[in-house]
Design a protein around this motif. Structure first.
Motif, PDB file in Angstrom:
ATOM      1  N   VAL A 126     -24.714  13.524  35.479  1.00  0.00           N
ATOM      2  CA  VAL A 126     -26.088  13.416  34.803  1.00  0.00           C
ATOM      3  C   VAL A 126     -25.991  14.570  33.822  1.00  0.00           C
ATOM      4  CG1 VAL A 126     -28.434  13.428  35.110  1.00  0.00           C
ATOM      5  CG2 VAL A 126     -27.188  12.524  36.777  1.00  0.00           C
ATOM      6  N   GLU A 127     -26.602  14.163  32.551  1.00  0.00           N
ATOM      7  CA  GLU A 127     -26.763  15.342  31.826  1.00  0.00           C
ATOM      8  C   GLU A 127     -28.425  15.614  31.679  1.00  0.00           C
ATOM      9  OE1 GLU A 127     -25.964  13.638  27.823  1.00  0.00           O
ATOM     10  OE2 GLU A 127     -23.989  12.432  28.659  1.00  0.00           O
ATOM     11  N   ARG A 137     -30.308  21.352  24.146  1.00  0.00           N
ATOM     12  CA  ARG A 137     -29.076  21.691  24.977  1.00  0.00           C
ATOM     13  C   ARG A 137     -28.998  20.984  26.206  1.00  0.00           C
ATOM     14  NH1 ARG A 137     -28.479  23.926  20.769  1.00  0.00           N
ATOM     15  NH2 ARG A 137     -27.629  25.748  20.237  1.00  0.00           N
ATOM     16  N   SER A 138     -27.793  20.554  26.868  1.00  0.00           N
ATOM     17  CA  SER A 138     -27.694  20.003  28.075  1.00  0.00           C
ATOM     18  C   SER A 138     -26.707  20.660  29.078  1.00  0.00           C
ATOM     19  CB  SER A 138     -27.224  18.393  27.474  1.00  0.00           C
ATOM     20  OG  SER A 138     -25.842  18.436  27.396  1.00  0.00           O
ATOM     21  N   VAL A 139     -26.906  20.313  30.057  1.00  0.00           N
ATOM     22  CA  VAL A 139     -26.072  20.756  30.997  1.00  0.00           C
ATOM     23  C   VAL A 139     -25.540  19.451  32.088  1.00  0.00           C
ATOM     24  CG1 VAL A 139     -25.872  22.159  33.392  1.00  0.00           C
ATOM     25  CG2 VAL A 139     -26.889  23.130  31.453  1.00  0.00           C
ATOM     26  N   SER A 140     -24.142  19.315  31.971  1.00  0.00           N
ATOM     27  CA  SER A 140     -23.813  18.190  32.775  1.00  0.00           C
ATOM     28  C   SER A 140     -23.451  18.458  34.034  1.00  0.00           C
ATOM     29  CB  SER A 140     -22.573  17.542  32.157  1.00  0.00           C
ATOM     30  OG  SER A 140     -22.973  17.001  30.765  1.00  0.00           O
ATOM     31  N   ARG A 141     -23.904  17.852  35.175  1.00  0.00           N
ATOM     32  CA  ARG A 141     -23.865  17.981  36.494  1.00  0.00           C
ATOM     33  C   ARG A 141     -23.448  16.588  37.223  1.00  0.00           C
ATOM     34  NH1 ARG A 141     -28.680  20.289  39.363  1.00  0.00           N
ATOM     35  NH2 ARG A 141     -27.149  19.624  41.187  1.00  0.00           N
ATOM     36  N   SER A 142     -22.529  16.700  38.341  1.00  0.00           N
ATOM     37  CA  SER A 142     -22.591  15.586  39.138  1.00  0.00           C
ATOM     38  C   SER A 142     -23.296  15.771  40.376  1.00  0.00           C
ATOM     39  CB  SER A 142     -21.034  15.364  39.404  1.00  0.00           C
ATOM     40  OG  SER A 142     -19.984  15.126  38.565  1.00  0.00           O
ATOM     41  N   THR A 206     -26.408   8.635  32.433  1.00  0.00           N
ATOM     42  CA  THR A 206     -27.587   8.958  32.805  1.00  0.00           C
ATOM     43  C   THR A 206     -28.178  10.198  32.188  1.00  0.00           C
ATOM     44  OG1 THR A 206     -27.633   7.800  34.791  1.00  0.00           O
ATOM     45  CG2 THR A 206     -29.320   9.321  34.529  1.00  0.00           C
ATOM     46  N   LEU A 207     -29.347  10.523  31.480  1.00  0.00           N
ATOM     47  CA  LEU A 207     -29.830  11.657  30.716  1.00  0.00           C
ATOM     48  C   LEU A 207     -31.158  11.949  31.564  1.00  0.00           C
ATOM     49  CD1 LEU A 207     -27.901  10.353  28.707  1.00  0.00           C
ATOM     50  CD2 LEU A 207     -29.221  11.469  26.855  1.00  0.00           C
ATOM     51  N   PHE A 208     -31.294  13.222  32.081  1.00  0.00           N
ATOM     52  CA  PHE A 208     -32.635  13.646  32.654  1.00  0.00           C
ATOM     53  C   PHE A 208     -33.338  14.629  31.780  1.00  0.00           C
ATOM     54  CE2 PHE A 208     -35.411  15.988  35.259  1.00  0.00           C
ATOM     55  CZ  PHE A 208     -35.906  15.011  36.251  1.00  0.00           C
ATOM     56  N   VAL A 209     -34.311  14.542  31.224  1.00  0.00           N
ATOM     57  CA  VAL A 209     -35.121  15.136  30.375  1.00  0.00           C
ATOM     58  C   VAL A 209     -36.080  16.200  31.229  1.00  0.00           C
ATOM     59  CG1 VAL A 209     -36.829  15.467  28.805  1.00  0.00           C
ATOM     60  CG2 VAL A 209     -35.133  13.772  28.462  1.00  0.00           C
ATOM     61  N   VAL A 210     -35.673  17.588  31.273  1.00  0.00           N
ATOM     62  CA  VAL A 210     -36.276  18.540  32.080  1.00  0.00           C
ATOM     63  C   VAL A 210     -37.741  18.845  31.403  1.00  0.00           C
ATOM     64  CG1 VAL A 210     -36.272  20.811  32.879  1.00  0.00           C
ATOM     65  CG2 VAL A 210     -34.242  19.603  32.653  1.00  0.00           C
ATOM     66  N   ASP A 211     -38.116  18.739  30.153  1.00  0.00           N
ATOM     67  CA  ASP A 211     -39.184  19.259  29.229  1.00  0.00           C
ATOM     68  C   ASP A 211     -39.826  18.010  28.766  1.00  0.00           C
ATOM     69  OD1 ASP A 211     -37.290  19.113  27.821  1.00  0.00           O
ATOM     70  OD2 ASP A 211     -37.694  21.324  27.128  1.00  0.00           O
ATOM     71  N   PRO A 212     -40.619  17.353  29.308  1.00  0.00           N
ATOM     72  CA  PRO A 212     -41.158  15.825  28.581  1.00  0.00           C
ATOM     73  C   PRO A 212     -41.977  16.128  27.543  1.00  0.00           C
ATOM     74  CG  PRO A 212     -41.935  15.897  31.131  1.00  0.00           C
ATOM     75  CD  PRO A 212     -40.775  17.128  30.763  1.00  0.00           C
ATOM     76  N   GLU A 213     -42.906  17.416  28.004  1.00  0.00           N
ATOM     77  CA  GLU A 213     -43.856  17.789  26.921  1.00  0.00           C
ATOM     78  C   GLU A 213     -43.270  17.879  25.318  1.00  0.00           C
ATOM     79  OE1 GLU A 213     -43.612  18.965  29.688  1.00  0.00           O
ATOM     80  OE2 GLU A 213     -45.419  18.536  30.873  1.00  0.00           O
ATOM     81  N   GLN A 242     -22.005   1.599  25.029  1.00  0.00           N
ATOM     82  CA  GLN A 242     -22.298   2.565  25.816  1.00  0.00           C
ATOM     83  C   GLN A 242     -23.884   2.786  25.833  1.00  0.00           C
ATOM     84  OE1 GLN A 242     -20.416   4.106  28.291  1.00  0.00           O
ATOM     85  NE2 GLN A 242     -21.957   5.155  29.165  1.00  0.00           N
ATOM     86  N   TRP A 243     -24.772   2.552  27.076  1.00  0.00           N
ATOM     87  CA  TRP A 243     -26.040   2.708  27.147  1.00  0.00           C
ATOM     88  C   TRP A 243     -26.274   4.056  27.497  1.00  0.00           C
ATOM     89  CZ3 TRP A 243     -30.084  -0.818  26.125  1.00  0.00           C
ATOM     90  CH2 TRP A 243     -29.734  -2.158  25.326  1.00  0.00           C
ATOM     91  N   ARG A 244     -27.537   4.234  27.408  1.00  0.00           N
ATOM     92  CA  ARG A 244     -27.845   5.613  27.905  1.00  0.00           C
ATOM     93  C   ARG A 244     -29.473   5.264  28.679  1.00  0.00           C
ATOM     94  NH1 ARG A 244     -28.256   8.859  22.594  1.00  0.00           N
ATOM     95  NH2 ARG A 244     -28.224   6.960  22.038  1.00  0.00           N
ATOM     96  N   LEU A 245     -29.671   5.927  29.731  1.00  0.00           N
ATOM     97  CA  LEU A 245     -30.680   5.653  30.701  1.00  0.00           C
ATOM     98  C   LEU A 245     -31.379   7.137  30.389  1.00  0.00           C
ATOM     99  CD1 LEU A 245     -32.569   4.136  32.449  1.00  0.00           C
ATOM    100  CD2 LEU A 245     -31.298   5.082  34.370  1.00  0.00           C
TER     101      LEU A 245
END
Length: 366
Positions: A126-127, A137-142, A206-213, A242-245
């Protein structure tokens, strides 16, 4: 103005620097001098150690830190690679080489070494994206992600039917790029996200946005992520297939009926991403979660045709909760959320303490 390769540059090592800080400077020196002018960066979120993905060669420097992880400086032929591994983030490899072909070949070798390891099906990359003063910036983690079959009993019949169809689906076609999950806290939305990411991993990042605002409030941040313009993005991926969620949790304020007054242009950008000009030609799905009931959501969000899937998460009924608990003991007096059921299973000494499962109001425990 002198040519860029003639500009003076200095690398200083101060008394406050430790060996962990020195290795990136050593790796950058041949790039700055022009000796090795081609650079590549490879992100490997599933890497188990630095040595597991490091290219063949001589390890010139090695640092192992209890706090940070591992850093290696490897000389491989006429190229240099710095390999950084952090236990919670995987590995990042910076490569500098004499020419683009050599840099690409070494990057491919590193990716092949990472792919040669045994894949753990429950570990899903997950990014995690966030804004900084220097851009996104992004941090990738499993992360550990359960299989859908493992968590199916956690959802009532209505929710289960909707989730099963979504988890088992392939690449979407037609309209609808928004996946909207709403319901009270503790009903299993986050657990279902992890299972969905695992089920879709073969064709969807899969991308997770930490700061939606900030994501919806800053156009450059949103476009950098959607167009893969941010530093560190793996550009070897085939964007046509390739798709992105993009996952954003707890966006209650953004989706309420009064969102346009409270959130300015953020709601407009969200809607434009799902079926407007911004989202055209992008293989992007947006998954939003909120604790608000659907009746309080902005009508533009839930209008027909916008959502690929809208799932209303709810507590398990009395009968479903009783079956989830194993059918023994007294029946609960009211529907229970998944969080309450796990707290009940762990008992009064569990982390959440005892759960009152009596019917709402002054009725007796049933």
């Amino acid at each position: 103005m002198p040519p860029v390769w003639d500009l003076p540059h200095r690398l200083h090592v101060q008394s406050s620097d430790d060996p962990w800080d020195v290795i990136p400077s050593l790796a950058a020196a041949p790039f700055l001098s022009g000796e090795l002018p081609a650079a590549r960066m490879v992100t490997l979120p599933d890497a188990l150690s630095a040595r597991a993905v490091a290219p063949e060669g001589v390890v010139e420097r090695e640092v192992v830190s209890d706090r940070w992880g591992e850093r290696l400086l490897v000389r491989s032929g006429k190229a240099v690679a710095m390999v950084e591994h952090r236990p919670t983030e995987g590995a990042t490899v910076w490569i500098v080489a004499a020419d683009a072909g050599a840099a690409d070949n070494l990057a491919d070798t590193v990716r092949a070494r990472a792919g040669a390891g045994e894949e753990e099906p429950e570990a899903v990359p997950v990014e995690f994206w966030y804004a900084t003063p220097r851009g996104p910036r992004s941090v990738s983690r499993s992360i550990d992600a359960p299989a859908w079959e493992e968590i199916e009993p956690n959802y009532g019949a209505a929710v289960h039917a909707q989730l099963a169809g979504l988890v088992g689906s392939a690449r979407p076609s037609g309209q609808g790029r928004l996946v909207l999950w709403h319901g009270e806290p503790g009903t299993g939305k986050t657990t279902a996200i992890r299972a969905l990411a695992r089920s879709w991993r073969a064709w969807c990042r899969t991308l997770f946005v930490v700061d939606p605002e900030a994501f919806f409030g800053q156009a450059d941040y949103l476009l950098d992520v959607l167009l893969d313009r941010a530093p560190g993005v793996d550009r070897t991926v085939d964007r046509a297939t390739q798709w992105r969620l993009v996952v954003i949790e707890d966006v209650d304020e953004l989706l309420r009926a009064d969102a346009r007054q409270l959130s300015g242009q953020a709601l407009g950008r969200l809607l434009n991403l799902t079926d407007g000009m911004i989202g055209q030609g992008l293989n992007v799905l947006l998954l939003l979660t909120t604790n608000e009931p659907v009746t309080r959501l902005h009508p533009a969000v839930v209008r027909p045709g916008r959502c690929l899937a809208e799932v209303a998460f709810s507590p398990l009924s009395v009968a479903e909760a009783h079956a989830w608990l194993g059918g023994g003991g007294p029946r609960p007096g009211r529907p229970l959320t998944l969080a309450e059921l796990y707290a009940l299973r762990s008992g009064p000494s569990g982390p959440s303490g005892a759960v009152d499962v009596r019917a709402r109001g002054d009725g007796p425990y049933l």
